[in-house]
Design a protein around this motif. Sequence first.
Motif, PDB file in Angstrom:
ATOM      1  N   TRP A  46       0.796  -1.227   0.000  1.00  0.00           N
ATOM      2  CA  TRP A  46       0.000   0.000   0.000  1.00  0.00           C
ATOM      3  C   TRP A  46       0.828   1.276   0.000  1.00  0.00           C
ATOM      4  CZ3 TRP A  46      -1.208  -3.597   4.205  1.00  0.00           C
ATOM      5  CH2 TRP A  46      -0.323  -3.482   5.278  1.00  0.00           C
ATOM      6  N   GLU A  47       0.320   2.257  -0.706  1.00  0.00           N
ATOM      7  CA  GLU A  47       0.801   3.647  -0.628  1.00  0.00           C
ATOM      8  C   GLU A  47      -0.435   4.510  -0.808  1.00  0.00           C
ATOM      9  OE1 GLU A  47       4.421   4.571  -2.899  1.00  0.00           O
ATOM     10  OE2 GLU A  47       4.890   2.441  -2.833  1.00  0.00           O
ATOM     11  N   PHE A  48      -0.372   5.734  -0.350  1.00  0.00           N
ATOM     12  CA  PHE A  48      -1.581   6.561  -0.319  1.00  0.00           C
ATOM     13  C   PHE A  48      -1.274   7.977  -0.804  1.00  0.00           C
ATOM     14  CE2 PHE A  48      -1.567   3.386   3.024  1.00  0.00           C
ATOM     15  CZ  PHE A  48      -2.775   2.739   2.828  1.00  0.00           C
ATOM     16  N   ILE A  49      -2.199   8.532  -1.575  1.00  0.00           N
ATOM     17  CA  ILE A  49      -2.108   9.953  -1.909  1.00  0.00           C
ATOM     18  C   ILE A  49      -3.232  10.637  -1.146  1.00  0.00           C
ATOM     19  CG2 ILE A  49      -2.238  11.685  -3.748  1.00  0.00           C
ATOM     20  CD1 ILE A  49      -1.357   9.520  -5.724  1.00  0.00           C
ATOM     21  N   VAL A  50      -2.890  11.634  -0.354  1.00  0.00           N
ATOM     22  CA  VAL A  50      -3.906  12.380   0.400  1.00  0.00           C
ATOM     23  C   VAL A  50      -4.208  13.664  -0.366  1.00  0.00           C
ATOM     24  CG1 VAL A  50      -4.465  13.526   2.575  1.00  0.00           C
ATOM     25  CG2 VAL A  50      -3.089  11.436   2.584  1.00  0.00           C
ATOM     26  N   ILE A  70     -16.637  13.783  -2.804  1.00  0.00           N
ATOM     27  CA  ILE A  70     -15.193  13.849  -3.067  1.00  0.00           C
ATOM     28  C   ILE A  70     -14.711  15.303  -2.892  1.00  0.00           C
ATOM     29  CG2 ILE A  70     -13.437  13.650  -4.908  1.00  0.00           C
ATOM     30  CD1 ILE A  70     -14.291  10.913  -4.168  1.00  0.00           C
ATOM     31  N   GLU A  71     -15.518  16.219  -3.339  1.00  0.00           N
ATOM     32  CA  GLU A  71     -15.138  17.631  -3.284  1.00  0.00           C
ATOM     33  C   GLU A  71     -15.397  18.226  -1.896  1.00  0.00           C
ATOM     34  OE1 GLU A  71     -17.235  19.989  -6.116  1.00  0.00           O
ATOM     35  OE2 GLU A  71     -15.587  21.396  -6.330  1.00  0.00           O
ATOM     36  N   GLN A  72     -16.457  17.725  -1.258  1.00  0.00           N
ATOM     37  CA  GLN A  72     -16.892  18.285   0.024  1.00  0.00           C
ATOM     38  C   GLN A  72     -16.050  17.784   1.201  1.00  0.00           C
ATOM     39  OE1 GLN A  72     -20.587  16.878   1.531  1.00  0.00           O
ATOM     40  NE2 GLN A  72     -21.671  18.714   0.871  1.00  0.00           N
ATOM     41  N   ALA A  73     -15.531  16.568   1.054  1.00  0.00           N
ATOM     42  CA  ALA A  73     -14.783  15.950   2.163  1.00  0.00           C
ATOM     43  C   ALA A  73     -13.548  16.787   2.493  1.00  0.00           C
ATOM     44  CB  ALA A  73     -14.368  14.534   1.768  1.00  0.00           C
ATOM     45  N   SER A  74     -13.090  16.687   3.733  1.00  0.00           N
ATOM     46  CA  SER A  74     -11.876  17.420   4.117  1.00  0.00           C
ATOM     47  C   SER A  74     -10.675  16.861   3.369  1.00  0.00           C
ATOM     48  CB  SER A  74     -11.625  17.282   5.614  1.00  0.00           C
ATOM     49  OG  SER A  74     -12.791  17.589   6.315  1.00  0.00           O
ATOM     50  N   ALA A  75     -10.699  15.543   3.157  1.00  0.00           N
ATOM     51  CA  ALA A  75      -9.593  14.891   2.436  1.00  0.00           C
ATOM     52  C   ALA A  75     -10.140  13.660   1.741  1.00  0.00           C
ATOM     53  CB  ALA A  75      -8.497  14.468   3.412  1.00  0.00           C
ATOM     54  N   THR A  76      -9.556  13.342   0.601  1.00  0.00           N
ATOM     55  CA  THR A  76      -9.821  12.020   0.016  1.00  0.00           C
ATOM     56  C   THR A  76      -8.492  11.317  -0.133  1.00  0.00           C
ATOM     57  OG1 THR A  76     -11.830  12.708  -1.130  1.00  0.00           O
ATOM     58  CG2 THR A  76     -10.754  10.733  -1.947  1.00  0.00           C
ATOM     59  N   VAL A  77      -8.483  10.068   0.324  1.00  0.00           N
ATOM     60  CA  VAL A  77      -7.265   9.261   0.241  1.00  0.00           C
ATOM     61  C   VAL A  77      -7.377   8.344  -0.976  1.00  0.00           C
ATOM     62  CG1 VAL A  77      -5.910   7.469   1.397  1.00  0.00           C
ATOM     63  CG2 VAL A  77      -6.937   9.329   2.740  1.00  0.00           C
ATOM     64  N   ILE A  78      -6.386   8.390  -1.835  1.00  0.00           N
ATOM     65  CA  ILE A  78      -6.320   7.449  -2.961  1.00  0.00           C
ATOM     66  C   ILE A  78      -5.449   6.294  -2.485  1.00  0.00           C
ATOM     67  CG2 ILE A  78      -5.697   7.136  -5.386  1.00  0.00           C
ATOM     68  CD1 ILE A  78      -5.761  10.204  -5.727  1.00  0.00           C
ATOM     69  N   ALA A  79      -6.071   5.127  -2.310  1.00  0.00           N
ATOM     70  CA  ALA A  79      -5.315   3.961  -1.820  1.00  0.00           C
ATOM     71  C   ALA A  79      -4.749   3.199  -3.010  1.00  0.00           C
ATOM     72  CB  ALA A  79      -6.229   3.063  -0.994  1.00  0.00           C
ATOM     73  N   LEU A  80      -3.437   3.098  -3.060  1.00  0.00           N
ATOM     74  CA  LEU A  80      -2.736   2.443  -4.160  1.00  0.00           C
ATOM     75  C   LEU A  80      -2.129   1.132  -3.689  1.00  0.00           C
ATOM     76  CD1 LEU A  80      -0.671   5.537  -5.375  1.00  0.00           C
ATOM     77  CD2 LEU A  80      -2.880   4.734  -6.262  1.00  0.00           C
ATOM     78  N   PHE A 156     -14.809   4.865  -9.864  1.00  0.00           N
ATOM     79  CA  PHE A 156     -13.914   5.878 -10.430  1.00  0.00           C
ATOM     80  C   PHE A 156     -13.263   5.311 -11.688  1.00  0.00           C
ATOM     81  CE2 PHE A 156     -11.584   3.491  -7.195  1.00  0.00           C
ATOM     82  CZ  PHE A 156     -10.502   3.027  -7.908  1.00  0.00           C
ATOM     83  N   ASP A 157     -12.725   6.216 -12.491  1.00  0.00           N
ATOM     84  CA  ASP A 157     -12.042   5.817 -13.723  1.00  0.00           C
ATOM     85  C   ASP A 157     -10.548   5.700 -13.406  1.00  0.00           C
ATOM     86  OD1 ASP A 157     -10.607   5.904 -16.135  1.00  0.00           O
ATOM     87  OD2 ASP A 157     -12.169   7.071 -17.140  1.00  0.00           O
ATOM     88  N   GLU A 158     -10.078   4.486 -13.276  1.00  0.00           N
ATOM     89  CA  GLU A 158      -8.700   4.267 -12.830  1.00  0.00           C
ATOM     90  C   GLU A 158      -7.686   4.938 -13.756  1.00  0.00           C
ATOM     91  OE1 GLU A 158      -7.198   0.204 -12.623  1.00  0.00           O
ATOM     92  OE2 GLU A 158      -5.684   0.841 -11.170  1.00  0.00           O
ATOM     93  N   ARG A 159      -7.923   4.824 -15.048  1.00  0.00           N
ATOM     94  CA  ARG A 159      -6.952   5.412 -15.987  1.00  0.00           C
ATOM     95  C   ARG A 159      -6.840   6.918 -15.799  1.00  0.00           C
ATOM     96  NH1 ARG A 159      -7.751   2.452 -21.495  1.00  0.00           N
ATOM     97  NH2 ARG A 159      -8.544   4.475 -22.093  1.00  0.00           N
ATOM     98  N   ILE A 167       0.392   8.632 -11.285  1.00  0.00           N
ATOM     99  CA  ILE A 167       0.616   7.325 -10.639  1.00  0.00           C
ATOM    100  C   ILE A 167       1.229   6.345 -11.647  1.00  0.00           C
ATOM    101  CG2 ILE A 167      -0.571   5.372  -9.533  1.00  0.00           C
ATOM    102  CD1 ILE A 167      -2.776   7.563  -8.758  1.00  0.00           C
ATOM    103  N   PRO A 168       2.343   5.711 -11.280  1.00  0.00           N
ATOM    104  CA  PRO A 168       2.994   4.787 -12.224  1.00  0.00           C
ATOM    105  C   PRO A 168       2.097   3.589 -12.563  1.00  0.00           C
ATOM    106  CG  PRO A 168       4.442   5.315 -10.379  1.00  0.00           C
ATOM    107  CD  PRO A 168       3.094   5.863 -10.031  1.00  0.00           C
ATOM    108  N   GLN A 169       2.349   3.009 -13.729  1.00  0.00           N
ATOM    109  CA  GLN A 169       1.493   1.919 -14.240  1.00  0.00           C
ATOM    110  C   GLN A 169       1.496   0.674 -13.344  1.00  0.00           C
ATOM    111  OE1 GLN A 169      -0.960   1.870 -16.323  1.00  0.00           O
ATOM    112  NE2 GLN A 169      -0.509   4.033 -16.634  1.00  0.00           N
ATOM    113  N   ASP A 170       2.584   0.439 -12.603  1.00  0.00           N
ATOM    114  CA  ASP A 170       2.608  -0.807 -11.821  1.00  0.00           C
ATOM    115  C   ASP A 170       1.950  -0.654 -10.440  1.00  0.00           C
ATOM    116  OD1 ASP A 170       4.662   0.792 -10.918  1.00  0.00           O
ATOM    117  OD2 ASP A 170       6.097  -0.846 -10.641  1.00  0.00           O
TER     118      ASP A 170
END
Length: 210
Positions: A46-50, A70-80, A156-159, A167-170
């Motif tokens: 795991w890695e995360f973008i906040v 997504i816009e209203q939240a204080s933060a959205t975490v993208i879990a990779l 969500f649209d991953e691409r 975000i790198p392809q792997d």
Amino acid sequence: MDFEKVVKERRSVRDYDGNRAISDAELQRLFELVKLSPSSYNLQPWEFIVVRDEENKKRLLGCTNGQKHIEQASATVIALGSMNPSGKAEAIAADRTGKGAMDAAKKEAFFARVKSLTLNEADARLWAVGSTSLAAMTLMLAAENMGISSCPVGNFDERKVKKEFGIPQDYAVVLLITLGYESKPAPERPVRFGYEKIVHLEKFGNNAEG
Ligand SMILES: Cc1cc2nc3c(=O)[nH]c(=O)nc-3n(C[C@H](O)[C@H](O)[C@H](O)COP(=O)(O)O)c2cc1C
């Protein structure tokens, strides 16, 4: 908070108070718990973008079929999830060796096993998603324990997410998780199927009595 209370009170919240921020200190406290999640061979893919910046939230909103929380939240975490298990294998092996838990033979077997985890892309993705999903659950429960609401977002649209956030392809984009302070409580909890429906005792079809 009591563990049962945390589990029972966690809900998918989609209405947030846009004026309340989540601080760096709160993030750090959350992720110090997230890192304790279990993972395959302890490889921690795991890695995360906040995402907290307003412009970046808008860009993320554009990847999620307009889900406004997504816009209203204080933060959205993208879990990779990294689809390359070898990435951390050397460090994990060094830790095990240092603690006397891995000799040369075990190390060789470990590296062979790690290599075999991701022979094709489907396997690699499944491998990354498994452990990262557990970390995402830890994040949501840890947040609830701190009085911070959350919502997992899989639509969500991953691409597009990968392109927008470099975000790198792997890496697999496993889940987005909105975080914030609720402005409106979640509606009544949707139905849950219970013990007798979801538990099979000893073999499939032998459902537990309710
Ligand atoms: C993998 C996954 C994907 C989800 N995707 C979305 C989503 O895209 N948008 C959303 O608002 N909720 C999403 N949810 C939240 C579910 O709708 C929610 O967990 C479910 O309705 C049960 O409600 P509760 O979490 O409040 O108990 C998702 C949940 C999971 C586990």
